[in-house]
Scaffold this motif. Sequence first.
Motif, PDB file in Angstrom:
ATOM      1  N   LEU A  49     -57.936 -55.979  14.383  1.00 30.58           N
ATOM      2  CA  LEU A  49     -57.231 -54.805  14.542  1.00 30.58           C
ATOM      3  C   LEU A  49     -57.068 -54.306  13.052  1.00 30.58           C
ATOM      4  O   LEU A  49     -56.062 -55.260  13.399  1.00 30.58           O
ATOM      5  N   PRO A  50     -57.228 -54.622  12.285  1.00 25.84           N
ATOM      6  CA  PRO A  50     -56.711 -53.908  11.202  1.00 25.84           C
ATOM      7  C   PRO A  50     -55.193 -53.210  11.121  1.00 25.84           C
ATOM      8  O   PRO A  50     -54.293 -54.461  10.362  1.00 25.84           O
ATOM      9  N   ARG A  51     -55.008 -52.573  11.749  1.00 28.74           N
ATOM     10  CA  ARG A  51     -53.738 -52.039  11.898  1.00 28.74           C
ATOM     11  C   ARG A  51     -53.911 -50.694  13.049  1.00 28.74           C
ATOM     12  O   ARG A  51     -54.930 -50.307  13.819  1.00 28.74           O
ATOM     13  N   LEU A  52     -52.761 -50.509  13.328  1.00 24.72           N
ATOM     14  CA  LEU A  52     -52.828 -48.903  14.526  1.00 24.72           C
ATOM     15  C   LEU A  52     -51.504 -48.367  13.653  1.00 24.72           C
ATOM     16  O   LEU A  52     -50.258 -48.853  13.590  1.00 24.72           O
ATOM     17  N   ARG A  53     -52.179 -47.447  12.948  1.00 22.48           N
ATOM     18  CA  ARG A  53     -50.977 -46.180  12.730  1.00 22.48           C
ATOM     19  C   ARG A  53     -51.004 -44.650  13.859  1.00 22.48           C
ATOM     20  O   ARG A  53     -52.168 -44.427  13.887  1.00 22.48           O
ATOM     21  N   PHE A  54     -50.056 -44.899  14.221  1.00 26.47           N
ATOM     22  CA  PHE A  54     -49.859 -43.260  15.229  1.00 26.47           C
ATOM     23  C   PHE A  54     -49.327 -42.057  14.428  1.00 26.47           C
ATOM     24  O   PHE A  54     -48.701 -42.415  13.180  1.00 26.47           O
ATOM     25  N   LEU A  55     -50.005 -41.541  14.678  1.00 26.20           N
ATOM     26  CA  LEU A  55     -49.690 -40.038  13.358  1.00 26.20           C
ATOM     27  C   LEU A  55     -49.258 -39.249  14.764  1.00 26.20           C
ATOM     28  O   LEU A  55     -48.967 -38.957  15.838  1.00 26.20           O
ATOM     29  N   THR A  56     -47.809 -38.350  14.072  1.00 28.19           N
ATOM     30  CA  THR A  56     -46.569 -37.725  15.060  1.00 28.19           C
ATOM     31  C   THR A  56     -46.095 -36.561  14.375  1.00 28.19           C
ATOM     32  O   THR A  56     -46.902 -36.496  12.805  1.00 28.19           O
ATOM     33  N   THR A  57     -45.058 -35.751  14.235  1.00 30.38           N
ATOM     34  CA  THR A  57     -44.638 -34.350  13.457  1.00 30.38           C
ATOM     35  C   THR A  57     -43.193 -34.755  13.663  1.00 30.38           C
ATOM     36  O   THR A  57     -42.614 -35.857  14.253  1.00 30.38           O
ATOM     37  N   THR A  58     -42.340 -33.811  12.892  1.00 33.22           N
ATOM     38  CA  THR A  58     -41.048 -34.186  12.878  1.00 33.22           C
ATOM     39  C   THR A  58     -40.125 -32.728  13.468  1.00 33.22           C
ATOM     40  O   THR A  58     -38.752 -33.229  13.435  1.00 33.22           O
ATOM     41  N   ASP A  59     -40.762 -32.262  13.861  1.00 32.74           N
ATOM     42  CA  ASP A  59     -39.896 -30.883  14.333  1.00 32.74           C
ATOM     43  C   ASP A  59     -40.444 -30.819  16.179  1.00 32.74           C
ATOM     44  O   ASP A  59     -40.184 -29.345  16.474  1.00 32.74           O
ATOM     45  N   PHE A  60     -40.553 -31.692  16.712  1.00 34.80           N
ATOM     46  CA  PHE A  60     -40.179 -31.925  17.962  1.00 34.80           C
ATOM     47  C   PHE A  60     -39.095 -32.638  18.938  1.00 34.80           C
ATOM     48  O   PHE A  60     -39.958 -33.523  19.770  1.00 34.80           O
ATOM     49  N   PRO A  61     -38.063 -32.053  18.660  1.00 32.39           N
ATOM     50  CA  PRO A  61     -37.134 -33.103  19.373  1.00 32.39           C
ATOM     51  C   PRO A  61     -37.530 -32.386  20.797  1.00 32.39           C
ATOM     52  O   PRO A  61     -36.878 -31.341  21.431  1.00 32.39           O
ATOM     53  N   PRO A  62     -36.539 -33.502  21.289  1.00 29.61           N
ATOM     54  CA  PRO A  62     -36.105 -35.250  21.296  1.00 29.61           C
ATOM     55  C   PRO A  62     -37.223 -36.383  21.145  1.00 29.61           C
ATOM     56  O   PRO A  62     -36.432 -37.568  21.174  1.00 29.61           O
ATOM     57  N   PHE A  63     -38.732 -35.577  21.096  1.00 28.47           N
ATOM     58  CA  PHE A  63     -39.607 -36.657  21.553  1.00 28.47           C
ATOM     59  C   PHE A  63     -40.049 -37.181  19.405  1.00 28.47           C
ATOM     60  O   PHE A  63     -39.719 -37.857  19.625  1.00 28.47           O
ATOM     61  N   ASN A  64     -39.661 -36.227  18.437  1.00 29.71           N
ATOM     62  CA  ASN A  64     -39.625 -36.876  17.028  1.00 29.71           C
ATOM     63  C   ASN A  64     -38.991 -35.354  15.914  1.00 29.71           C
ATOM     64  O   ASN A  64     -39.358 -34.288  16.748  1.00 29.71           O
TER      65      ASN A  64
END
Length: 283
Positions: A49-64
């Motif tokens: 696996l060359p890389r593992l990029r997680f995508l998320t957001t910034t506006d869902f506290p306390p999760f992100n």
Amino acid sequence: MAFQRRSLVLASMLIASLALGEGAHAAEPQVPVLWDAKERLPKPDLSALPRLRFLTTTDFPPFNFLDGTGKLSGFHIDLARAICAELGIVDKCQIQALPWAELEGALEKGEGEAIIAGIAATPQSRQTYAFSRSYLQFPARFIMPKGEALTEPLFAKLRGKRVGVISGSAHERMLRDYFNTVQVVTFDRPEDLYANLKAGKIDAAFGDGMRFAFWLGGSDAAGCCRFAGGPYLAPEYLGSGMAIAARSDDPALAAALDYALQEISLKGTFAEFYLRYFPVSFF
């Protein structure tokens, strides 16, 4: 309906016993345990696996969310880093925040390998994504004034009680189906539901355990109330909980995430994160 009610009670008792653990005390914070320790998932080989990029957001506290210094933080951020550590690919791991509306397109264009942002695993979304197993579910709960809080079994004890719930919600449908002896009182706003509970105008409130937990731990509740009975897991009303989404053509990555999530749970890392971000447990 009687079968549904028995199923719900059994599910509640099972989750409660898993969360409590042998010898635990009800007064202690409870951590959900959604993995079977007897099931051993195969450890994946991700050397190619060359890389593992997680995508998320910034506006869902306390999760992100962005903390006071502008750093991406939250339950999902810590969980993603722990997954990479468990898989032995910390040097290949990245986490990127995007607006919610751009997540699906970014994954399709190969700008990331997985989305950790609370995408619901439904029959429709499973046509687009390969999901990990659920790592966190959201039970329905009752809350009542501390001095009047009831214990299981609740069905007979709630007969004739005035129970508040948000109008038109899945929790209202669930309350009417499973606890059909109560007097259902509907509210359009959570603030009104809480105010009526504190004022003694209703005997209990029924709704999302996580939202209730944040209210119980906040200043507005002022220590008035506590959870009563439950927790109740009912996927047909409340969904199957949170899972990590990979591309539909990458089920091997979803299976690798399952392995890491199980190990994180069994080693107690998940419990650490849960109690850090949810000090009032909703289980």
